[in-house]
Scaffold this motif. Structure first.
Motif, PDB file in Angstrom:
ATOM      1  N   UNK A  58       0.828  -1.209   0.000  1.00  0.00           N
ATOM      2  CA  UNK A  58       0.000   0.000   0.000  1.00  0.00           C
ATOM      3  C   UNK A  58       0.863   1.260   0.000  1.00  0.00           C
ATOM      4  N   UNK A  59       1.893   1.260   0.821  1.00  0.00           N
ATOM      5  CA  UNK A  59       2.812   2.405   0.879  1.00  0.00           C
ATOM      6  C   UNK A  59       3.535   2.555  -0.455  1.00  0.00           C
ATOM      7  N   UNK A  63       3.358   5.714  -2.917  1.00  0.00           N
ATOM      8  CA  UNK A  63       4.593   6.397  -3.301  1.00  0.00           C
ATOM      9  C   UNK A  63       4.702   6.484  -4.825  1.00  0.00           C
ATOM     10  N   UNK A  64       4.323   5.419  -5.530  1.00  0.00           N
ATOM     11  CA  UNK A  64       4.378   5.432  -6.995  1.00  0.00           C
ATOM     12  C   UNK A  64       3.455   6.511  -7.566  1.00  0.00           C
ATOM     13  N   UNK A  65       2.292   6.669  -6.952  1.00  0.00           N
ATOM     14  CA  UNK A  65       1.389   7.745  -7.380  1.00  0.00           C
ATOM     15  C   UNK A  65       2.021   9.111  -7.127  1.00  0.00           C
ATOM     16  N   UNK A  66       2.682   9.237  -5.990  1.00  0.00           N
ATOM     17  CA  UNK A  66       3.369  10.494  -5.664  1.00  0.00           C
ATOM     18  C   UNK A  66       4.498  10.767  -6.664  1.00  0.00           C
ATOM     19  N   UNK A  76       6.547  20.804 -15.450  1.00  0.00           N
ATOM     20  CA  UNK A  76       5.971  22.155 -15.547  1.00  0.00           C
ATOM     21  C   UNK A  76       6.829  23.194 -14.819  1.00  0.00           C
ATOM     22  N   UNK A  77       7.723  22.738 -13.935  1.00  0.00           N
ATOM     23  CA  UNK A  77       8.503  23.656 -13.100  1.00  0.00           C
ATOM     24  C   UNK A  77       9.847  23.980 -13.747  1.00  0.00           C
ATOM     25  N   UNK A  78      10.525  24.938 -13.133  1.00  0.00           N
ATOM     26  CA  UNK A  78      11.872  25.281 -13.600  1.00  0.00           C
ATOM     27  C   UNK A  78      12.811  24.106 -13.303  1.00  0.00           C
ATOM     28  N   UNK A  79      13.994  24.153 -13.916  1.00  0.00           N
ATOM     29  CA  UNK A  79      14.948  23.063 -13.741  1.00  0.00           C
ATOM     30  C   UNK A  79      15.350  22.942 -12.278  1.00  0.00           C
ATOM     31  N   UNK A  80      15.584  24.054 -11.622  1.00  0.00           N
ATOM     32  CA  UNK A  80      15.987  24.040 -10.206  1.00  0.00           C
ATOM     33  C   UNK A  80      14.876  23.454  -9.344  1.00  0.00           C
ATOM     34  N   UNK A  81      13.665  23.874  -9.569  1.00  0.00           N
ATOM     35  CA  UNK A  81      12.522  23.369  -8.795  1.00  0.00           C
ATOM     36  C   UNK A  81      12.313  21.879  -9.075  1.00  0.00           C
ATOM     37  N   UNK A  82      12.510  21.457 -10.324  1.00  0.00           N
ATOM     38  CA  UNK A  82      12.361  20.046 -10.689  1.00  0.00           C
ATOM     39  C   UNK A  82      13.390  19.187  -9.957  1.00  0.00           C
ATOM     40  N   UNK A  83      14.640  19.682  -9.878  1.00  0.00           N
ATOM     41  CA  UNK A  83      15.683  18.951  -9.150  1.00  0.00           C
ATOM     42  C   UNK A  83      15.328  18.837  -7.667  1.00  0.00           C
ATOM     43  N   UNK A  84      14.815  19.901  -7.077  1.00  0.00           N
ATOM     44  CA  UNK A  84      14.412  19.878  -5.664  1.00  0.00           C
ATOM     45  C   UNK A  84      13.308  18.850  -5.435  1.00  0.00           C
ATOM     46  N   UNK A  85      12.341  18.842  -6.356  1.00  0.00           N
ATOM     47  CA  UNK A  85      11.239  17.872  -6.229  1.00  0.00           C
ATOM     48  C   UNK A  85      11.766  16.435  -6.308  1.00  0.00           C
ATOM     49  N   UNK A  86      12.671  16.189  -7.246  1.00  0.00           N
ATOM     50  CA  UNK A  86      13.207  14.834  -7.421  1.00  0.00           C
ATOM     51  C   UNK A  86      14.093  14.424  -6.242  1.00  0.00           C
ATOM     52  N   UNK A  87      14.858  15.361  -5.709  1.00  0.00           N
ATOM     53  CA  UNK A  87      15.686  15.068  -4.526  1.00  0.00           C
ATOM     54  C   UNK A  87      14.789  14.741  -3.330  1.00  0.00           C
ATOM     55  N   UNK A  88      13.702  15.487  -3.208  1.00  0.00           N
ATOM     56  CA  UNK A  88      12.744  15.198  -2.132  1.00  0.00           C
ATOM     57  C   UNK A  88      12.180  13.793  -2.254  1.00  0.00           C
ATOM     58  N   UNK A  89      11.891  13.392  -3.483  1.00  0.00           N
ATOM     59  CA  UNK A  89      11.388  12.031  -3.719  1.00  0.00           C
ATOM     60  C   UNK A  89      12.425  10.980  -3.352  1.00  0.00           C
ATOM     61  N   UNK A  90      13.672  11.214  -3.741  1.00  0.00           N
ATOM     62  CA  UNK A  90      14.742  10.258  -3.426  1.00  0.00           C
ATOM     63  C   UNK A  90      14.910  10.111  -1.912  1.00  0.00           C
ATOM     64  N   UNK A  92      12.627  10.693   0.356  1.00  0.00           N
ATOM     65  CA  UNK A  92      11.453   9.996   0.881  1.00  0.00           C
ATOM     66  C   UNK A  92      11.545   8.497   0.585  1.00  0.00           C
ATOM     67  N   UNK A  93      12.020   8.144  -0.614  1.00  0.00           N
ATOM     68  CA  UNK A  93      12.168   6.733  -0.969  1.00  0.00           C
ATOM     69  C   UNK A  93      13.165   6.045  -0.035  1.00  0.00           C
ATOM     70  N   UNK A  94      14.284   6.681   0.227  1.00  0.00           N
ATOM     71  CA  UNK A  94      15.276   6.108   1.143  1.00  0.00           C
ATOM     72  C   UNK A  94      14.694   5.939   2.542  1.00  0.00           C
ATOM     73  N   UNK A  95      13.959   6.938   2.994  1.00  0.00           N
ATOM     74  CA  UNK A  95      13.346   6.870   4.326  1.00  0.00           C
ATOM     75  C   UNK A  95      12.345   5.713   4.401  1.00  0.00           C
ATOM     76  N   UNK A  96      11.526   5.576   3.360  1.00  0.00           N
ATOM     77  CA  UNK A  96      10.541   4.493   3.338  1.00  0.00           C
ATOM     78  C   UNK A  96      11.226   3.126   3.299  1.00  0.00           C
ATOM     79  N   UNK A  97      12.292   3.006   2.514  1.00  0.00           N
ATOM     80  CA  UNK A  97      13.020   1.737   2.453  1.00  0.00           C
ATOM     81  C   UNK A  97      13.633   1.386   3.805  1.00  0.00           C
ATOM     82  N   UNK A  98      14.217   2.378   4.460  1.00  0.00           N
ATOM     83  CA  UNK A  98      14.811   2.137   5.782  1.00  0.00           C
ATOM     84  C   UNK A  98      13.743   1.735   6.787  1.00  0.00           C
TER      85      UNK A  98
END
Length: 172
Positions: A58-59, A63-66, A76-90, A92-98
């Motif tokens: 379920x988690x 997460x896949x939907x997120x 749709x965002x700027x390159x800098x904002x897109x990188x921030x969003x992707x880093x946030x996802x990474x 979160x993924x590491x936290x969920x795996x741990x």
């Protein structure tokens, strides 16, 4: 007369030493694996494992939907904002795996603790059975560690011990 007395003492000592020792053996694997309490512990942890797997799935789906939504937002965002969003996802993924690894380890440790406790309980039961029934030795054997290479069926206490263990467990 003295010689006769010595012969009598030696004969008496020899007879006393010749007292037959009562020896039995059990198949450890059979006793443990067919012990109802162990089966109940396995069933309990199987249910906990299934619940954990459902929750993890379920988690993962959430997460896949997120991830999909973040990818849409990143396009749709700027390159800098897109990188921030992707880093946030990474992160979160590491936290969920741990978190999932930690919970899996907790579940495994709890299971192992209960199994270890159960093995101690069985050993204590066999020891007490031996004392109560006049056994000098009760040996253990299994496919992995065969300390008894041969024993007559009359010395095989596996089913007797298993029946007694299960009966004691049913009384609880």
């Amino acid at each position: 007369m003295k010689t006769l007395m010595y012969v009598f003492i030696v004969a008496l000592g020899t007879l006393a030493c010749q007292q037959e020792k009562k020896i039995g053996y059990v198949d450890n694997g059979t006793v443990i694996n067919q012990y109802q309490e162990k089966r109940d512990v396995e069933d309990k942890f199987q249910a906990r494992e299934e619940a954990f797997t459902k929750r993890a799935d379920s988690i993962s789906k959430a997460f896949q939907l997120e991830v999909q939504q973040t990818q849409i937002d990143a396009r749709k965002a700027s390159q800098k904002k897109a990188q921030e969003l992707m880093q946030g996802l990474q992160q979160k993924q590491q936290m969920l795996q741990q978190q999932m690894q930690f919970e899996q380890q907790q579940l495994s440790q709890a299971f192992q603790t209960e199994i270890d406790s159960l093995i101690i309980k069985v050993k204590t039961f066999v020891r007490n059975y031996g004392k109560d029934n006049g056994y000098t030795y009760i040996l253990g054997t299994s496919d992995a560690a065969a300390s008894v290479l041969y024993g007559t069926d009359e010395n095989n206490l596996t089913q007797i011990i298993l029946d007694a263990l299960n009966a004691a467990y049913q009384k609880q």
